[in-house]
Design a protein around this motif. Structure first.
Motif, PDB file in Angstrom:
ATOM      1  N   GLU A 288       0.837  -1.206   0.000  1.00 41.89           N
ATOM      2  CA  GLU A 288       0.000   0.000   0.000  1.00 41.89           C
ATOM      3  C   GLU A 288       0.875   1.261   0.000  1.00 41.89           C
ATOM      4  O   GLU A 288       0.664   2.184  -0.778  1.00 41.89           O
ATOM      5  N   GLN A 289       1.871   1.245   0.892  1.00 45.68           N
ATOM      6  CA  GLN A 289       2.783   2.404   0.998  1.00 45.68           C
ATOM      7  C   GLN A 289       3.482   2.670  -0.325  1.00 45.68           C
ATOM      8  O   GLN A 289       3.623   3.810  -0.751  1.00 45.68           O
ATOM      9  N   GLN A 292       1.045   4.129  -2.970  1.00 40.77           N
ATOM     10  CA  GLN A 292       0.665   5.533  -2.761  1.00 40.77           C
ATOM     11  C   GLN A 292       1.885   6.442  -2.565  1.00 40.77           C
ATOM     12  O   GLN A 292       1.716   7.614  -2.250  1.00 40.77           O
ATOM     13  N   ARG A 293       3.082   5.875  -2.673  1.00 43.07           N
ATOM     14  CA  ARG A 293       4.323   6.622  -2.412  1.00 43.07           C
ATOM     15  C   ARG A 293       4.243   7.320  -1.045  1.00 43.07           C
ATOM     16  O   ARG A 293       4.659   8.461  -0.886  1.00 43.07           O
ATOM     17  N   ARG A 294       3.690   6.613  -0.059  1.00 41.98           N
ATOM     18  CA  ARG A 294       3.467   7.165   1.268  1.00 41.98           C
ATOM     19  C   ARG A 294       4.616   6.679   2.180  1.00 41.98           C
ATOM     20  O   ARG A 294       4.486   5.750   2.926  1.00 41.98           O
ATOM     21  N   TYR A 295       5.768   7.302   2.013  1.00 41.33           N
ATOM     22  CA  TYR A 295       6.919   6.886   2.830  1.00 41.33           C
ATOM     23  C   TYR A 295       7.896   8.048   2.952  1.00 41.33           C
ATOM     24  O   TYR A 295       7.911   8.958   2.123  1.00 41.33           O
ATOM     25  N   GLU A 298      12.130   5.842   0.261  1.00 37.04           N
ATOM     26  CA  GLU A 298      11.751   4.705  -0.579  1.00 37.04           C
ATOM     27  C   GLU A 298      12.564   3.470  -0.198  1.00 37.04           C
ATOM     28  O   GLU A 298      12.051   2.353  -0.147  1.00 37.04           O
TER      29      GLU A 298
END
Ligand SMILES: [Zn+2]
Length: 479
Positions: A288-289, A292-295, A298
């Protein structure tokens, strides 16, 4: 240190210690309790934690990381030459604590709650300051010698209290509110001092000194949101608006210094996150992360994903993620170790050994790689090669208990009983368990399988340790 303080606060009132007997705050010599005594208390507590606390994290890579950050702070302190030991406790509550003599425990929850390496360093600097300022020793005052068993019991209590945070509260109620208050006021002075001194360490170590304030501020906000579920750090550690303001003022006065996070900070956090929940949940979370590039990093997220995939035994996908990681950050010892774990998981220990051997050639100073390489040799039953590698390593790192322990394992497999017991003796010695170390040397003597040179070496070491023990007994009688 906070939980320990609460328990100290609870136990001290029943002992003949009054506020008048306590040494001045300015006295940092710790003369009333010798540094040797402090170390002994710390070692004793460490043995309890290491062997009885199932949450003690025995992971060389994670431990190496917190020691690298901790070491940077220690070098900036007046105790630069002291042996500090930083260790992790698997616990989601945001907390850290220090023991006398240079042992600092960090909850994994704190590592995950910190949003930057400087925030983590801020907490460690505060804990290191508790140690360098001898706060426990000063709190114990003149009762030191006869109190060792009591202190040990309190520290054990502290470990128990970690699991049930209300224990400290209960003890406090039992001890009576009025006497506790004076002790608590005293410990607040220690907190302020640890903030102030810790700030200096943080600054000299080159971290962003704003980290301390922002971290505590975030904790404070979280407390307001979750009234009954405040982070443990705050519950057990008196933190006031005044302390945060002090930290902000100090940070403002200091020259701003950018301190980018190390890549290891993100890898370690990825690895800890990957261990949460079921393997499938962890994979889903990281997928999921990534989507959504939610980090924050990387590499950290990918490392977490690969670790989660390894847990889920999805070796082909894990291998793919490791390859992406290499493309992203180049060869890194932690990535190579993960690659080796994936190969081992897939049943190819030989490939794992080769990966580790190649990585070692580039990173000879990274000890977790050495452990992993020797373990691969041991897994392959190549104990003679393992013993040879270990013999070299213990020359470089004679105070590394893990190496001696691995040595004992290979010697046992090779049927070398004298060497096996001699290696175990060093493990116990390094853990501060002198009688057990002596017992192992006696077993080594009786093994009957050493050559003249080896037997003499055991005898010499036995004489040394017996002398050390005699000295301890002498000291104990002087009490
Ligand atoms: Zn503190």
């Amino acid at each position: 240190m906070r939980t320990l303080f609460l328990i100290l606060a609870a136990v001290l009132p029943v002992l003949p210690v009054s506020a008048q007997n306590l040494p001045e705050l300015g006295d940092t010599s710790g003369a009333l309790v010798s540094p040797q005594m402090e170390r002994k208390i710390g070692e004793q507590a460490m043995r309890e934690i290491r062997f009885r606390d199932p949450h003690f994290v025995d992971d060389p890579e994670l431990t190496d990381y917190v020691n690298t950050i901790g070491r940077r702070i220690v070098i900036a302190s007046p105790d630069a030459r002291r042996d500090f030991e930083f260790f992790l406790i698997r616990d989601n509550s945001v907390n850290a604590f220090s023991l006398p003599g240079g042992f600092v425990g960090i909850n994994t929850g704190l590592l995950l709650a910190a949003q930057s390496e400087s925030e983590l360093a801020g907490v460690l600097a505060h804990e290191v300051a508790h140690v360098t300022q001898h706060h426990i020793a000063r709190l114990i005052g003149k009762q030191e010698q006869s109190m060792i068993p009591t202190i040990a019991a309190m520290v054990v209590g502290m470990i128990v209290a970690r699991g049930s945070p209300d224990l400290g509260q209960a003890l406090m109620t039992m001890a009576g509110a009025s006497s506790v208050q004076s002790q608590l006021n005293y410990s607040r002075d220690f907190e302020r001092e640890a903030d102030r001194i810790g700030f200096q360490f943080l600054q000299q170590a080159g971290f962003d000194v704003g980290g301390m304030a922002t971290f505590f501020e975030r904790l404070q906000k979280a407390t307001r949101l979750y009234e009954n579920n405040a982070p443990a750090y705050l519950r057990t550690h008196p933190l006031t608006v005044e302390r945060i303001a002090d930290m902000q003022n100090r940070a403002q006065d200091a020259a701003y210094r950018q301190a980018p996070d190390s890549i290891e900070f993100h890898l370690v956090r990825g690895s800890l996150r990957a261990e949460e929940g079921t393997p499938q949940d962890a994979v889903k979370e990281f997928d999921e992360q990534m989507r959504q590039r939610r980090y924050a990093s990387e590499a950290g997220a990918r490392y977490g994903l690969a670790s989660a995939l390894l847990r889920a035994r999805n070796f082909p996908r894990a291998t793919g993620e490791v390859a992406s990681l290499r493309g992203l950050i180049g060869p890194h010892p932690m990535v190579e170790m993960l690659a080796a774990r994936v190969r081992t998981g897939a049943g190819d220990v030989q490939a794992a050994r080769e990966l580790l051997r190649a990585a070692l050639a580039r990173n000879l100073d990274y000890r977790p790689l050495h452990y992993a390489y020797v373990e691969a040799l041991q897994n392959l039953g190549q104990h003679a090669a393992a013993a040879a590698a270990l013999a070299e390593l213990v020359k470089n790192y004679p105070r590394d208990a893990r190496l001696h322990d691995m040595q004992a394992k290979s010697y046992a497999a090779l049927g070398k009983r004298l060497l096996q017991h001699q290696a175990l003796a060093e493990v116990y010695f390094l853990q501060g368990a002198l009688p057990a170390a002596i017992e192992q040397l006696q077993l080594a003597q009786k093994s009957g399988d050493g050559d003249f040179y080896q037997i003499s070496s055991v005898e010499a070491r036995l004489r040394e340790l017996r002398a050390a023990q005699a000295e301890e007994t002498r000291d104990a009688k002087k009490r």
